[in-house]
Design a protein around this motif. Structure first.
Motif, short mmCIF file in Angstrom:
data_model
loop_
_atom_site.label_atom_id
_atom_site.label_comp_id
_atom_site.label_asym_id
_atom_site.label_seq_id
_atom_site.Cartn_x
_atom_site.Cartn_y
_atom_site.Cartn_z
N ASP A 1 32.93 41.68 37.72
CA ASP A 1 33.90 40.67 37.29
C ASP A 1 35.09 41.38 36.65
O ASP A 1 34.91 42.21 35.75
N MET B 1 40.19 35.44 36.58
CA MET B 1 39.01 36.29 36.78
C MET B 1 38.76 36.46 38.27
O MET B 1 38.75 35.48 39.01
N VAL C 1 35.94 37.80 40.83
CA VAL C 1 34.53 38.18 40.98
C VAL C 1 34.44 38.96 42.29
O VAL C 1 34.47 38.39 43.38
N CYS C 2 34.32 40.29 42.19
CA CYS C 2 34.47 41.18 43.34
C CYS C 2 33.12 41.71 43.82
O CYS C 2 32.41 42.39 43.07
#
Length: 317
Positions: A263, A84, A86-87
């Motif tokens: 995400d 994953m 998380v940007c």
């Protein structure tokens, strides 16, 4: 340290993310019923069947997952992994007049002021590209609605230059054999006879197609070339779209535009050999130029205006 290459000054317009436009780079995953494009613009939908006792519609083979690690120099097997990312939203700098070349992908006015559109014009500097030479990589956004007015994400990709454009003596192995490259090892008798026609093994009068030719274009090995910056492209995606980068496709790290974190669940293969899992190239502007820049125009609501390709100008994603 990533490899570096000089970068021309070039401004890139934004296109709508659609399968026909993105085909050479990978796959767009979306429910056709949610697309704002017409059927002719978005291309044919994947095959579908009824599922879950008739309560669901199942679209088949919506993307292509590719594992090419058998071609890796280390021969170390890969495993499927799911991570994953998380940007956070990226910082965009204000528009300023430029002597950069306009991209061939769209008709854009480089010197337009913020007053030319009510939302304003911003710029995103592309300073690094990466590729995963032996695996596809699928990004699936979570918690981002299709009609979210304040957050979208950019998909920035570039073709690969021919192998001949790679400087000789580079201190790293090519990411995988270039299709058609002659092997230096001596052929076995079976391999020699297999090239005879008719074949002594099958009686076939025509040679078998190369194994890579049976793959979707985005799945085929791209070769060891650096990114073709003059043909770099930028697409804007909605929360109802996921994207798969074909193995070896040069792309920027995910670029979120707006006011909230996104995400992404990311599906790929990996063998934990650094240069085989991921390769990066740093883009260094030539002289006093600004380098490769994506031009981001927005309407008053903060939604990105499309300036190139299908649905340009009129589309607000």
């Amino acid at each position: 340290m990533p490899t570096s290459m000089s970068s021309p000054s070039l401004r890139i317009p934004i296109e709508i993310l659609s399968q026909p436009a993105f085909s050479q780079f990978g796959t767009v995953i979306e429910n056709p019923a949610h697309s704002k494009l017409s059927p002719s613009e978005r291309g044919p939908p994947p095959a579908s069947v009824a599922a879950n006792q008739g309560s669901a519609l199942k679209y088949l083979d919506v993307t292509h997952l590719t594992n090419l690690y058998s071609l890796a120099p280390s021969k170390k097997p890969a495993r499927a992994v799911m991570n994953m990312f998380v940007c956070s939203p990226r910082d965009l700098r204000p528009h300023e007049p430029s002597s950069s070349m306009p991209s061939s992908w769209g008709d854009i006015d480089l010197d337009a002021s913020d007053d030319d559109n009510d939302g304003g014009r911003r710029l995103f500097d592309v300073r690094i590209l990466e590729r995963h030479p032996f695996t596809t990589q699928t990004f699936i956004p979570l918690g981002l609605g299709q009609n979210d007015k304040h957050t979208q994400y950019l998909v920035i990709v570039a073709p690969t230059l021919p192998a001949s454009a790679v400087k000789k003596g580079r201190d790293r192995p090519p990411p995988y054999p270039t299709p058609g490259l002659k092997r230096k090892s001596k052929s076995s008798y079976r391999e020699i006879f297999a090239r005879a026609r008719p074949s002594p093994f099958t009686n076939s009068t025509s040679p078998p197609p190369p194994s890579f030719s049976r793959l979707h274009p985005s799945q085929r090995p791209k070769g060891p070339g650096l990114p073709d910056l003059k043909n770099i492209r930028a697409f804007i995606a909605t929360g109802s779209q996921a994207v798969t980068y074909g193995a070896g496709t040069w792309h920027a790290p995910m670029v979120v535009i707006g006011d909230k974190v996104v995400d992404f669940v990311v599906v790929q293969f990996a063998n934990d050999v650094g240069m085989e899992d991921c390769q990066e190239v740093e883009l260094k502007p030539e002289g006093s130029g600004e380098g490769v820049v994506v031009q981001v125009d927005m309407d008053p609501g903060g939604r990105v205006l499309v300036k190139a390709g299908v649905g340009s100008v009129r589309a607000k994603l």
